[in-house]
Write a protein that holds these residues in place. Structure first.
Motif, PDB file in Angstrom:
ATOM      1  N   TYR A  53      10.003  66.323  25.636  1.00  0.00           N
ATOM      2  CA  TYR A  53       9.897  67.237  26.480  1.00  0.00           C
ATOM      3  C   TYR A  53       9.212  65.738  27.322  1.00  0.00           C
ATOM      4  O   TYR A  53      10.070  66.317  28.522  1.00  0.00           O
ATOM      5  CB  TYR A  53       9.060  68.053  26.599  1.00  0.00           C
TER       6      TYR A  53
ATOM      7  N   ILE B 236      16.293  71.766  26.618  1.00  0.00           N
ATOM      8  CA  ILE B 236      16.619  72.282  27.401  1.00  0.00           C
ATOM      9  C   ILE B 236      17.715  71.928  28.246  1.00  0.00           C
ATOM     10  O   ILE B 236      19.012  70.964  27.927  1.00  0.00           O
ATOM     11  CB  ILE B 236      15.565  71.489  28.396  1.00  0.00           C
TER      12      ILE B 236
ATOM     13  N   ARG C 290       7.817  67.243  34.340  1.00  0.00           N
ATOM     14  CA  ARG C 290       7.719  67.555  32.952  1.00  0.00           C
ATOM     15  C   ARG C 290       5.759  67.859  33.148  1.00  0.00           C
ATOM     16  O   ARG C 290       5.415  68.094  31.870  1.00  0.00           O
ATOM     17  CB  ARG C 290       7.742  66.736  31.602  1.00  0.00           C
TER      18      ARG C 290
ATOM     19  N   SER D  37      13.407  73.220  18.399  1.00  0.00           N
ATOM     20  CA  SER D  37      12.424  72.055  18.475  1.00  0.00           C
ATOM     21  C   SER D  37      11.427  72.196  16.718  1.00  0.00           C
ATOM     22  O   SER D  37      12.017  71.597  15.813  1.00  0.00           O
ATOM     23  CB  SER D  37      11.507  71.157  19.019  1.00  0.00           C
TER      24      SER D  37
ATOM     25  N   LYS E 132      12.547  76.837  29.463  1.00  0.00           N
ATOM     26  CA  LYS E 132      11.887  75.093  29.897  1.00  0.00           C
ATOM     27  C   LYS E 132      10.460  75.036  29.021  1.00  0.00           C
ATOM     28  O   LYS E 132       9.024  75.015  29.495  1.00  0.00           O
ATOM     29  CB  LYS E 132      11.776  74.662  30.729  1.00  0.00           C
ATOM     30  N   ASN E 133      10.433  74.122  27.905  1.00  0.00           N
ATOM     31  CA  ASN E 133       9.254  74.199  27.166  1.00  0.00           C
ATOM     32  C   ASN E 133       9.717  73.507  25.828  1.00  0.00           C
ATOM     33  O   ASN E 133      10.834  73.424  25.519  1.00  0.00           O
ATOM     34  CB  ASN E 133       8.198  75.673  26.981  1.00  0.00           C
ATOM     35  N   PRO E 134       9.179  72.744  25.875  1.00  0.00           N
ATOM     36  CA  PRO E 134       9.070  72.054  24.155  1.00  0.00           C
ATOM     37  C   PRO E 134       9.409  72.804  23.108  1.00  0.00           C
ATOM     38  O   PRO E 134       9.678  71.625  22.119  1.00  0.00           O
ATOM     39  CB  PRO E 134       7.157  71.010  24.259  1.00  0.00           C
TER      40      PRO E 134
ATOM     41  N   ASN F 235       7.011  66.908  19.949  1.00  0.00           N
ATOM     42  CA  ASN F 235       8.104  68.175  20.368  1.00  0.00           C
ATOM     43  C   ASN F 235       7.385  67.980  22.451  1.00  0.00           C
ATOM     44  O   ASN F 235       8.675  67.620  23.195  1.00  0.00           O
ATOM     45  CB  ASN F 235       7.271  69.178  19.997  1.00  0.00           C
ATOM     46  N   THR F 236       5.987  67.505  22.261  1.00  0.00           N
ATOM     47  CA  THR F 236       5.388  67.393  22.954  1.00  0.00           C
ATOM     48  C   THR F 236       6.439  65.395  23.825  1.00  0.00           C
ATOM     49  O   THR F 236       6.998  65.573  24.779  1.00  0.00           O
ATOM     50  CB  THR F 236       3.833  67.092  23.721  1.00  0.00           C
TER      51      THR F 236
END
Length: 746
Positions: free
Chosen positions: A387, A709, A581, A353, A703-705, A383-384
């Protein structure tokens, strides 16, 4: 009387709750604020010295202390604390330069009081005193150190004050943020215009600086800055830097080279400063730098020899330059070099990201967009939001509010294909690189994988490569400047606290002026073994270790040692739901104050070591897995759990399974079939593991912002959305999988 008692009780209660009295009027009235800050700082100093608030390392403690003493207007104590702080950097005599602005302010306040003069006259006197006392090689850094962002510090101050609206008390953390932002604003708004003029005057006395626009044969215009020391009147070798980060740092690079008795030349990339060309990062360096070298090598102040230096993007630029080497280019010193397509903008084929944040940083204007880049809250929010939304990774630029053609173009090349290959040497191109090279990187360097990729490829394709490597406990900044005393909160060995600047220019003296070879370069690979205070020297990377330990994915309760191959084949099952999420985080408890996040990982713990051991090199091995989808991204961490119960991150590895065997060609996995995923391009480290330690191995799924993914459909991962998630990912991690740990023995 009752009122005074009540006030006293309120004050006691606030102190017990570690809050301080701070009137709400200070938020809106700058006069009240100025009166309250010294009182607040005085109250905070005793709190700083308590167990709860005192930082673990002394540098951080002294950093806060001298700032609070400044705000309390005890300028002599502040300078004493700052001097003590700076003494901790004495091994390389470079640390602490970033505090010079604050020091000048304190000095000026003392002189103003002692001489009963104006602040302006006192500041001028303080500046001249400090300038004359500085080591010559520190002078080029002054411009960067004094260039405080007044506008940004004012914005940060307002942000903290806004949180205090309608409150008559302030907690310790907020008070510290307020004090820091107020001090920065007060200092630099008070000194910057004057000290920058004073510095410019000093630089005119010492250096000749010229800025020109070069018109290339293809019609593009590049801005170049030339810096020479006035004392040097004969032609000299030119040290060239290709810089996308146009701004004050151009002067620094030029002055640094001149201070070491070279001509400094800093050329900005297309689209920067006066260039009207389109800024497409990374794409044209190989073409443009050739012409720049041709020009500088023929100028009257040049003796025809050119070297190159720089870190990160500037390190990449040097590798771009040697794809088609100019005869005048005699050496390069790539530091923490970006491995384009290798470790950035994707690491082992997984896009990050951060790439969008960086693109906007270097393309939003003709220089760099510092406030936007430094706005961590903004970028974390973007980014969040992406996500949480479950939209495709391609939508990230739209979510940011600024669609990017560059971002989209990069995503169109998920494999290491011709698009990336044409930017730097590729395979046989390395065989034609016959100039001497010095690479520097660090165990904590974000571009370590890239720096080592070039080093390995050069030696693989050119058996006579004259290419040296220096690697130690440095982060991205340290491996291109100087070895900081603390990295990631941990002290580094005194022997590692070297000046990378001195090393680089000693190398230039050796190659370009016939000087002595730098003492540290005793062999091709020169690496510092942390916790031993020693450097080791070997002829190739494989000799950084003498043996290996295979850490098998098995529960230590079921075996005498996790380092013994399992007798019976079995597996550990992991399930990852990509649609969730808001998953509750899980942690591995290390000690009373330490824990490690394990939300998407499975933990494997070794037995306790009964003797010291040195881990030196990078992780390798193989994962034998079976999944119910066509692809996934592995995420691996190796920790040392120290005898004191604290954790220490040793190495990491992340890879897209479908590219693990060939980063140029994607080969999808067969669902519900055992597949092998090799572990390559993990992070190098060299460290003594003390007796009484154990290792903690985490294997799992990315698996994160912070990254793409991979939903496992087999489609282009950039186009997948949460709608592609389907059933949860089921992984069987077979116990004959192993992570191979490199071990060094004398």
């Amino acid at each position: 009387m009752k009122f005074k008692i009540l006030l006293a009780l309120i004050f006691v209660n606030l102190m017990q709750a570690q809050k301080f009295y701070f009137p709400k009027t200070a938020v809106t009235d700058s006069v009240v604020l100025e009166k309250q800050i010294p009182n607040l700082a005085l109250q905070m100093i005793p709190q700083l010295q308590t167990t709860k608030h005192k930082p673990e390392n002394k540098i951080d403690y002294l950093d806060i202390l001298f700032r609070l003493e400044m705000l309390a207007q005890d300028y002599k104590k502040s300078i004493a604390s700052l001097s003590e702080n700076r003494s901790l950097f004495a091994d390389h005599n470079m640390g602490g330069y970033r505090f010079i602005g604050l020091e000048l302010y304190s000095m000026a306040k003392i002189i103003q009081k002692e001489n009963n003069s104006t602040f302006s006259n006192a500041l001028q006197k303080a500046f001249h005193q400090k300038y004359e006392s500085l080591p010559e090689k520190l002078v080029p850094r002054l411009g960067l150190a004094l260039d405080g962002d007044v506008k940004e510090s004012r914005k940060l101050l307002k942000k903290v004050l806004d949180k205090q609206k309608d409150k008559d008390s302030i907690d310790y953390g907020t008070a510290l943020s307020l004090c820091k932002s107020y001090l920065n604003y007060k200092t630099y708004s008070g000194i910057k215009p004057q000290v920058m003029q004073l510095l410019a005057s000093k630089c005119k006395e010492r250096f000749i600086t010229e800025t020109k626009d070069l018109k290339l044969k293809n019609g593009n215009i590049l801005t170049i800055t030339i810096v020479r020391k006035k004392d040097n009147t004969s032609p000299l070798p030119v040290i060239l830097t290709n810089n996308i980060y146009a701004g004050a740092i151009d002067d620094f690079f030029g002055r640094r080279a001149a201070t070491y008795n070279y001509v400094g030349a800093v050329v900005n990339t297309r689209g920067k400063r006066n260039s009207t060309s389109i800024n497409n990062p990374f794409e044209h360096e190989s073409e443009d730098i050739y012409e720049v070298i041709d020009w500088v090598s023929k100028q009257p102040w040049s003796n025809g020899k050119v070297g190159m230096i720089g870190g990160s993007y500037l390190g990449f630029s040097q590798w771009a330059a040697v794809k088609k080497p100019h005869p005048a280019l005699k050496t390069i010193v790539p530091q923490v070099a970006v491995g384009i397509g290798i470790d950035y903008p994707a690491q082992n084929n997984i896009f990050m990201s951060y790439m969008l944040q960086w693109i906007q940083y270097v393309t939003n204007n003709k220089f760099t967009d510092e406030p936007d880049f430094a706005n961590a809250t903004k970028w974390d929010s973007i980014n969040t939001k992406w996500y949480k939304s479950g939209t495709s990774f391609r939508s990230l630029d739209s979510i940011s509010g600024k669609p990017s053609k560059i971002f989209q173009r990069w995503l169109d090349h998920p494999g290491y294909d011709e698009y990336w290959q044409k930017m730097v040497p590729y395979k046989e191109d390395f065989s034609k690189i016959n100039i001497p090279i010095l690479t520097t990187t660090g165990y904590y360097d974000d571009d370590q994988i890239g720096a080592l990729y070039y080093f390995k490829q050069h030696h693989q394709y050119n058996k006579n490569a004259n290419h040296y490597l220096v690697i130690g406990p440095y982060n991205h900044g340290g491996a291109q400047s100087f070895g900081f005393t603390y990295v990631n909160g941990n002290p580094i060995d005194p022997v590692a606290r070297i000046s990378i600047d001195d090393l680089a220019f000693s190398w230039f003296d050796y190659i370009l002026k016939g000087g002595k070879k730098p003492e540290i370069l005793k062999d091709r690979i020169n690496f510092q073994v942390m916790n031993t205070n020693t450097w080791k020297h070997v002829s190739d990377l494989d000799k950084m270790h003498t043996s290996t330990l295979k850490f098998y994915l098995q529960d230590k309760k079921n075996t005498s040692s996790v380092f013994d191959k399992p007798v019976t084949k079995n597996f550990t099952k992991q399930i990852v739901d990509f649609t969730n999420r808001d998953q509750k985080e899980s942690y591995y408890k290390v000690g009373k104050k330490d824990s490690i996040k394990t939300t998407h990982s499975i933990a494997f713990e070794s037995e306790v070591f009964d003797k010291d051991m040195i881990i030196s090199g990078n992780l390798s091995g193989v994962f034998n897995v079976s999944i119910n989808k066509k692809d996934f991204d592995t995420d691996t961490y190796l920790y040392q759990i120290q005898p004191d119960g604290k954790s220490f991150l040793l190495s990491t590895h992340i890879v897209r399974a479908s590219y693990a065997k060939d980063n140029a060609v994607r080969k999808l996995l067969s669902p519900n079939t055992i597949e092998q995923i090799p572990i390559n391009n993990s992070i190098f480290i060299s460290k003594k593991i003390e007796k009484g330690s154990k290792l903690l191995l985490l294997v799992g799924v990315n698996k994160n912002p912070n990254w793409q993914i991979n939903y496992g459909t087999g489609k282009d991962v950039s186009d997948e959305t949460i709608k592609d998630a389907g059933k949860p990912l089921e992984i069987k991690w077979y116990n004959d999988s192993y992570v191979e740990i490199p071990v060094y023995k004398d």
